[in-house]
Design a protein around this motif. Structure first.
Motif, PDB file in Angstrom:
ATOM      1  N   THR A  70       0.957  -1.355  -0.104  1.00 44.46           N
ATOM      2  CA  THR A  70       0.265  -0.157  -0.052  1.00 44.46           C
ATOM      3  C   THR A  70       0.639   1.195   0.418  1.00 44.46           C
ATOM      4  O   THR A  70       2.056   1.160   0.880  1.00 44.46           O
ATOM      5  N   GLY A  71       0.384   1.799  -0.538  1.00 43.65           N
ATOM      6  CA  GLY A  71       1.054   3.356  -0.877  1.00 43.65           C
ATOM      7  C   GLY A  71       1.523   4.459   0.500  1.00 43.65           C
ATOM      8  O   GLY A  71       0.243   4.050   1.137  1.00 43.65           O
ATOM      9  N   GLY A  72       2.813   4.262   1.059  1.00 46.08           N
ATOM     10  CA  GLY A  72       2.208   5.064   2.448  1.00 46.08           C
ATOM     11  C   GLY A  72       2.398   4.349   3.594  1.00 46.08           C
ATOM     12  O   GLY A  72       2.935   4.473   4.268  1.00 46.08           O
ATOM     13  N   GLU A  73       3.184   2.980   2.752  1.00 44.93           N
ATOM     14  CA  GLU A  73       2.676   1.783   3.971  1.00 44.93           C
ATOM     15  C   GLU A  73       4.598   1.857   4.967  1.00 44.93           C
ATOM     16  O   GLU A  73       4.966   1.850   4.100  1.00 44.93           O
ATOM     17  N   VAL A  74       4.054   1.401   6.327  1.00 44.42           N
ATOM     18  CA  VAL A  74       5.653   1.227   6.944  1.00 44.42           C
ATOM     19  C   VAL A  74       5.809   0.355   7.665  1.00 44.42           C
ATOM     20  O   VAL A  74       4.378   0.099   8.065  1.00 44.42           O
ATOM     21  N   LYS A  75       6.574  -0.610   7.093  1.00 42.00           N
ATOM     22  CA  LYS A  75       6.562  -1.982   7.476  1.00 42.00           C
ATOM     23  C   LYS A  75       8.029  -2.225   8.758  1.00 42.00           C
ATOM     24  O   LYS A  75       9.190  -1.626   7.878  1.00 42.00           O
ATOM     25  N   LYS A  76       8.328  -2.528   9.935  1.00 48.89           N
ATOM     26  CA  LYS A  76       8.912  -2.703  10.461  1.00 48.89           C
ATOM     27  C   LYS A  76       9.419  -4.808  10.636  1.00 48.89           C
ATOM     28  O   LYS A  76       8.728  -4.644  11.073  1.00 48.89           O
ATOM     29  N   LEU A  77      10.693  -5.101  10.272  1.00 48.31           N
ATOM     30  CA  LEU A  77      11.445  -5.731  11.010  1.00 48.31           C
ATOM     31  C   LEU A  77      12.492  -6.369  12.092  1.00 48.31           C
ATOM     32  O   LEU A  77      13.900  -5.336  11.255  1.00 48.31           O
ATOM     33  N   LYS A  78      12.588  -5.940  13.379  1.00 45.62           N
ATOM     34  CA  LYS A  78      13.792  -5.626  13.556  1.00 45.62           C
ATOM     35  C   LYS A  78      14.179  -4.168  13.552  1.00 45.62           C
ATOM     36  O   LYS A  78      13.415  -2.950  14.011  1.00 45.62           O
ATOM     37  N   ARG A  79      15.691  -4.098  13.149  1.00 45.18           N
ATOM     38  CA  ARG A  79      16.071  -2.904  13.090  1.00 45.18           C
ATOM     39  C   ARG A  79      16.123  -2.508  11.585  1.00 45.18           C
ATOM     40  O   ARG A  79      16.597  -0.949  11.559  1.00 45.18           O
ATOM     41  N   LEU A  80      15.728  -3.249  10.851  1.00 46.28           N
ATOM     42  CA  LEU A  80      15.135  -2.209   9.516  1.00 46.28           C
ATOM     43  C   LEU A  80      13.507  -1.865   9.672  1.00 46.28           C
ATOM     44  O   LEU A  80      12.374  -2.865   9.938  1.00 46.28           O
ATOM     45  N   THR A  81      13.216  -1.022   8.924  1.00 40.93           N
ATOM     46  CA  THR A  81      12.271  -0.044   8.803  1.00 40.93           C
ATOM     47  C   THR A  81      12.272   0.348   7.133  1.00 40.93           C
ATOM     48  O   THR A  81      12.828   0.897   6.542  1.00 40.93           O
ATOM     49  N   PHE A  82      11.225  -0.150   6.575  1.00 44.04           N
ATOM     50  CA  PHE A  82      10.346  -0.477   5.267  1.00 44.04           C
ATOM     51  C   PHE A  82       9.384   0.396   4.875  1.00 44.04           C
ATOM     52  O   PHE A  82       8.081   0.616   5.390  1.00 44.04           O
TER      53      PHE A  82
END
Lengths: 115, 112
Positions: free
Chosen positions: B51-63
């Motif tokens: 989704t446009g604007g989506e933010v996902k976090k994977l421990k210390r990684l932010t996408f």
């Protein structure tokens, strides 16, 4: 348990020879792929099979011929090898889900060196 | 032609630093994926953003996926040597068949 396996891991051969790379997946996936990664690490799709049917066939020399004997296997045969064929070849598989959620699982790669 | 451009090409940092790598295109993508590839191994999927604007976090990684779905970024906080690798972004070709287009990658080296 290895999900996507390739053999051999390394392949060193002379120009003009014919060689094959084998790929097997035990994930129950319907779709398998071959990618080529060049020396600059650029990864590019070559072929894809879905349920043993060829669905992606990029602009690849016809010296390259994929073969899928069943859904779990996709082999790559290369005739008359050239220096420019030296690269790492990756096999991958996926479930063929809706494109935005489909996940491709890659094998460990086969490093081909043509002398 | 759909292209994905990644920057920087190379990044060499010290353990504990923060970093951001970018994946840009002039084309709209229905989704973008980030993979990490370690030497001698195949790429491994880290995340898919849809989704446009989506933010996902994977421990210390932010996408993050751009609002217009033409770009994405990967931010690593407090990088560790284990983060070393080649980071690839990929998106599905508009022609279908789950054909993925890959960027050229960012090679990250994190030094102790």
């Amino acid at each position: 348990d290895t999900a996507v396996s390739q053999t051999p891991k390394y392949l060193v051969t002379q120009m003009g020879n014919d060689k094959s790379i084998k790929c097997e997946q035990n994930l129950g996936h319907d779709t398998m792929y071959w990618y080529k990664q060049d020396s600059k690490k650029f990864l590019k799709i070559m072929f894809s099979y879905n349920n043993k049917e060829l669905i992606i066939n990029e602009t690849v020399p016809n010296r390259f011929s994929p073969k899928s004997p069943d859904k779990a296997h996709l082999n790559l045969h290369i005739n008359s090898l050239e220096l420019g064929d030296s690269a790492v070849y990756f096999c991958a598989s996926s479930l063929w889900e809706e494109v935005s959620t489909d996940t491709q699982y890659f094998g460990p790669g086969t490093r081909l060196t043509v002398l | 032609t759909q292209l994905l451009e990644q920057s920087p090409q190379f990044l060499s940092i010290q353990e504990g630093e923060n970093l951001t790598v970018y994946c840009n295109s002039s084309s709209v993508f229905s989704s973008l994926q980030w993979y990490r590839q370690e030497p001698g191994e195949g790429p491994v999927l880290l995340v898919t953003v849809v989704t446009g604007g989506e933010v996902k976090k994977l421990k210390r990684l932010t996408f993050q996926f751009g609002d217009a779905r033409k770009d994405s970024s990967l931010h690593i906080t407090a990088a560790q040597p284990g983060d070393t690798g080649l980071y690839l972004c990929a998106g599905p070709h508009s022609g279908g068949y789950n054909k993925l287009i890959f960027g050229a990658g960012t090679r990250l080296a994190v030094h102790p």
